[in-house]
Design a protein around this motif. Structure first.
Motif, PDB file in Angstrom:
ATOM      1  N   THR A 101      -2.946   4.192  -8.180  1.00 14.89           N
ATOM      2  CA  THR A 101      -4.470   4.542  -8.089  1.00 14.89           C
ATOM      3  C   THR A 101      -4.953   3.006  -7.769  1.00 14.89           C
ATOM      4  O   THR A 101      -6.048   2.800  -8.293  1.00 14.89           O
ATOM      5  N   ASP A 102      -4.281   2.283  -6.955  1.00 14.27           N
ATOM      6  CA  ASP A 102      -4.461   0.921  -6.707  1.00 14.27           C
ATOM      7  C   ASP A 102      -5.102   0.768  -5.209  1.00 14.27           C
ATOM      8  O   ASP A 102      -4.619  -0.065  -4.341  1.00 14.27           O
ATOM      9  N   GLU A 103      -6.045   1.585  -4.877  1.00 18.52           N
ATOM     10  CA  GLU A 103      -6.611   1.691  -3.509  1.00 18.52           C
ATOM     11  C   GLU A 103      -7.399   0.668  -3.251  1.00 18.52           C
ATOM     12  O   GLU A 103      -8.413   0.204  -4.134  1.00 18.52           O
ATOM     13  N   PRO A 152      -9.215  -2.773   4.089  1.00 18.53           N
ATOM     14  CA  PRO A 152      -9.164  -2.207   5.460  1.00 18.53           C
ATOM     15  C   PRO A 152      -9.736  -1.044   5.733  1.00 18.53           C
ATOM     16  O   PRO A 152      -9.648  -0.337   7.043  1.00 18.53           O
ATOM     17  N   ALA A 153     -10.749  -0.573   5.017  1.00  8.83           N
ATOM     18  CA  ALA A 153     -11.236   0.738   5.120  1.00  8.83           C
ATOM     19  C   ALA A 153     -12.508   0.553   6.412  1.00  8.83           C
ATOM     20  O   ALA A 153     -13.067  -0.528   6.391  1.00  8.83           O
ATOM     21  N   GLY A 181      -8.398   4.257   6.927  1.00 12.96           N
ATOM     22  CA  GLY A 181      -7.757   2.849   6.472  1.00 12.96           C
ATOM     23  C   GLY A 181      -7.542   2.751   5.034  1.00 12.96           C
ATOM     24  O   GLY A 181      -7.055   1.824   4.349  1.00 12.96           O
ATOM     25  N   VAL A 182      -7.886   3.892   4.328  1.00  9.47           N
ATOM     26  CA  VAL A 182      -7.528   3.985   2.763  1.00  9.47           C
ATOM     27  C   VAL A 182      -6.299   4.549   2.427  1.00  9.47           C
ATOM     28  O   VAL A 182      -6.222   5.858   2.949  1.00  9.47           O
ATOM     29  N   VAL A 183      -5.405   3.811   1.767  1.00  4.67           N
ATOM     30  CA  VAL A 183      -3.798   4.447   1.590  1.00  4.67           C
ATOM     31  C   VAL A 183      -3.803   4.869   0.137  1.00  4.67           C
ATOM     32  O   VAL A 183      -4.190   3.864  -0.818  1.00  4.67           O
ATOM     33  N   PRO A 232       0.773  -1.167   0.037  1.00  3.79           N
ATOM     34  CA  PRO A 232      -0.205  -0.072   0.035  1.00  3.79           C
ATOM     35  C   PRO A 232       0.788   1.322  -0.045  1.00  3.79           C
ATOM     36  O   PRO A 232       1.949   1.363   0.681  1.00  3.79           O
ATOM     37  N   GLY A 233       0.414   2.107  -0.733  1.00  2.00           N
ATOM     38  CA  GLY A 233       1.194   3.299  -1.109  1.00  2.00           C
ATOM     39  C   GLY A 233       2.525   3.528  -1.903  1.00  2.00           C
ATOM     40  O   GLY A 233       3.044   4.591  -1.741  1.00  2.00           O
ATOM     41  N   THR A 234       2.826   2.228  -2.494  1.00  2.00           N
ATOM     42  CA  THR A 234       4.059   2.141  -3.110  1.00  2.00           C
ATOM     43  C   THR A 234       3.593   1.592  -4.591  1.00  2.00           C
ATOM     44  O   THR A 234       2.619   0.850  -4.847  1.00  2.00           O
ATOM     45  N   ALA A 235       4.659   0.977  -5.392  1.00  2.00           N
ATOM     46  CA  ALA A 235       4.713   0.398  -6.197  1.00  2.00           C
ATOM     47  C   ALA A 235       5.486  -0.989  -6.165  1.00  2.00           C
ATOM     48  O   ALA A 235       6.016  -1.442  -7.118  1.00  2.00           O
ATOM     49  N   GLU A 236       5.857  -1.167  -4.913  1.00  2.00           N
ATOM     50  CA  GLU A 236       6.636  -2.316  -4.593  1.00  2.00           C
ATOM     51  C   GLU A 236       6.016  -3.440  -4.520  1.00  2.00           C
ATOM     52  O   GLU A 236       4.733  -3.696  -3.785  1.00  2.00           O
ATOM     53  N   VAL A 237       6.309  -4.422  -5.085  1.00  2.00           N
ATOM     54  CA  VAL A 237       5.673  -5.828  -5.143  1.00  2.00           C
ATOM     55  C   VAL A 237       5.682  -6.583  -3.593  1.00  2.00           C
ATOM     56  O   VAL A 237       6.659  -6.443  -3.182  1.00  2.00           O
TER      57      VAL A 237
END
Length: 560
Positions: free
Chosen positions: A550-552, A556-557, A543-545, A83-88
């Motif tokens: 744009t992969d929210e 967890p919300a 809970g929305v990161v 969440p919040g990154t482009a890290e796999v």
């Protein structure tokens, strides 16, 4: 339009998002439903204002953001993005490894996972999905239907003239899937995090005739699976699509294998007009919406809404069709177009704070970005001179722009088009301007090569350069019709070579060189800007990161 690697080929793809923690609206703790006192309240309905209706609910056939937004709440892939990154990061696969040549990948799968129809997720299900994708027939092979497969895996089982990256999938045991590729690629396994390559229930795919796509002229009809019975493993399940009231409803999956969703429901209320979405939020009719107009950010903040600004992980470009007007095949003419556009002024006047002029077709957070490329400054006299040298001082072009849409890279198409058109006309270029609705003819006309100039852009699916310039120019049958230019195939071949290079350092250099050649020798289009889009939610939504992709995810919300 890819996205944990092994130690040998690890790209964290952590794209410089040092401020992401500050952008998060709130992180959720373990669900109270699972016995933790967690920060988020359990229950309630989140109503999200969507800019458009989802095209369908089978992610493999999806190509647009509104469809992906709904689908990613119901489906999961083998990998996902932190969440919040482009890290796999792991998703349905817990770990993976590749052979030294990068062609064979072994995925260890999470156990105890059920699809929404209560059938088992296992290695056989993974291979069933891969074989389904690879064996598309007829209309299923259309670029408008299976675009993500074509862009990332190439051809199908029965297209020997267009080979596929995919070779085979074998279920060694229920928790082990071995995927073989025909060549190494910089995009594997991150491409498996794309929503298009989510894993569906084989039983549901078979029961509801998932592959029965039928072409009707330029449009397509889709089977029951895609319209009424999407079946994944995600934290929410499909409930209904009420077309009369423009509402999509998802409900919590109480059998979810991970942390259960706190919300009872998510409702996507379709409100095409951005001003109407803003008014609905202020009236309390919806809990949030995407892509608020940058001019509205301060006012929304003052009223107590959370405006979460994502990093500028996108590019807006002016597309140039190489096919219709022979003069556009002259590099000097394309260079004249770039000199004619006052991109710096456009960024200042039309885009939000944090936007920047694009020197190439990817932001500087993507590996392969070339920092030595000099920004081409606005110079209308230089543009006129180049046109004269090319014998194109009387140039007339058909310029298309989209209506009924807001994109992360293009918050106000009308205003941006007006600025670009005004600049081009100042340089002596005559324009025939046409506007069409985004999903009502614009994209179709662009794909069919009708306009000479058009406005489009891209939000990255991951942090790999192939996902950017490879998506744009890796095929000559693209939106720029580079097959009509003598360098089109050479560029596609050079991109393929870079993508299949297993040595990371060498590959990075190859992409840097390609970015320079694209801008200085080829110039198939004009990169305009990178723009930070935002997401706005009520203050009680936690809970929305916000994601650069744009992969929210709303699992967890919580509300209230």
């Amino acid at each position: 339009m890819v996205h944990s690697r092994t130690a040998r080929r690890r790209w964290t793809a952590a794209i410089g998002l040092t401020g992401v923690a500050a952008l998060a609206l709130s992180a959720c703790a373990q669900s109270e439903r699972d016995g933790d006192s967690g920060a988020g309240q359990v229950g309630g309905t989140l109503t999200f204002g969507a800019a458009g209706a989802p095209k369908l609910f089978d992610p493999f056939y999806a190509t647009d953001g509104e469809t992906f937004r709904v689908s990613r709440q119901m489906y999961e892939g083998l990998v996902g993005f932190k969440p919040g990154t482009a890290e796999v990061e792991p998703a349905l696969a817990t770990k993976w490894e590749s052979t030294p040549d990068g062609k064979t990948w072994t995925f260890t799968l999470k156990e105890g996972v059920k699809f929404h129809d209560d059938t088992d997720f296992n290695a056989e299900a993974v291979c069933f999905n891969f074989e389904r994708w690879y064996n598309q027939k007829g209309a299923g092979q259309s670029d408008a239907v299976s675009q993500y497969w074509l862009d990332n895996f190439g051809g199908f089982a029965d297209t020997p003239d267009k080979p596929s990256l995919y070779k085979s999938c074998k279920a060694s045991d229920p928790k082990t899937a071995v995927i073989e590729l025909n060549e190494a690629t910089s995009q594997f396994p991150s491409v498996l995090g794309f929503t298009s390559f989510s894993i569906s229930s084989p039983a549901a795919l078979k029961q509801y005739d998932a592959d029965n796509v039928v072409a009707a002229g330029d449009s397509f009809t889709y089977p029951a699976y895609a319209n009424e019975h999407p079946t994944g493993t995600g934290p929410f399940k499909f409930s209904k699509f009420d077309k009369a009231n423009n509402v999509v409803e998802l409900v919590r999956n109480d059998g979810y294998h991970g942390e259960k969703a706190k919300l009872d429901k998510i409702v996507f209320r379709i409100i095409p007009d951005e001003t109407a979405r803003k008014q609905a939020l202020e009236a309390g009719d919806i809990d949030g919406y995407d892509l608020p107009n940058a001019a509205d950010w301060p006012g929304l903040k003052e009223k107590g809404f959370n405006v979460a600004v994502r990093p500028a992980f996108n590019v807006l470009y002016l597309g140039i069709n190489q096919k219709n007007n022979p003069k556009l095949q002259d590099l000097k003419v394309r260079q004249a177009l770039m000199y004619a556009i006052n991109r710096e002024q456009l960024v200042k006047s039309q885009l939000p704070e944090g936007a920047s002029v694009a020197t190439q077709f990817m932001p500087d957070t993507v590996e392969g970005y070339n920092g030595s490329i000099t920004e081409v400054k606005y110079d209308p006299e230089k543009a006129k001179s180049l046109l004269a040298e090319a014998g194109a001082s009387d140039l007339t072009l058909n310029f298309y722009w989209p209506t009924e849409v807001t994109r992360p890279y293009m918050p106000s198409p009308k205003d941006i088009q007006s600025a670009i058109a005004g600049d081009l006309e100042k340089a002596g270029i005559k324009l025939n301007v046409t506007s069409k609705p985004w999903n009502g003819g614009y994209l179709t006309d662009v794909d069919q090569g009708i306009p000479d100039l058009f406005m489009l852009g891209w939000t990255g699916d991951n942090g790999t350069p192939q996902n950017w310039i490879g998506t744009f120019f890796g095929r000559t049958d693209n939106r720029f019709n580079t097959s009509a230019s003598p360098w089109g195939q050479a560029l596609a071949d050079e991109l393929a070579a870079a993508n299949s290079e297993p040595d990371e350092a060498k590959r990075k250099g190859m992409y840097e060189d390609l970015n320079k050649k694209i801008m200085e020798e080829y110039l198939p289009a004009i990169p305009v800007s990178h723009s930070p889009p935002a997401l706005v939610l009520k203050s009680d939504i936690k809970g929305v990161v916000p994601s650069p992709l744009t992969d929210e995810r709303f699992g967890p919300a919580s509300k209230g």
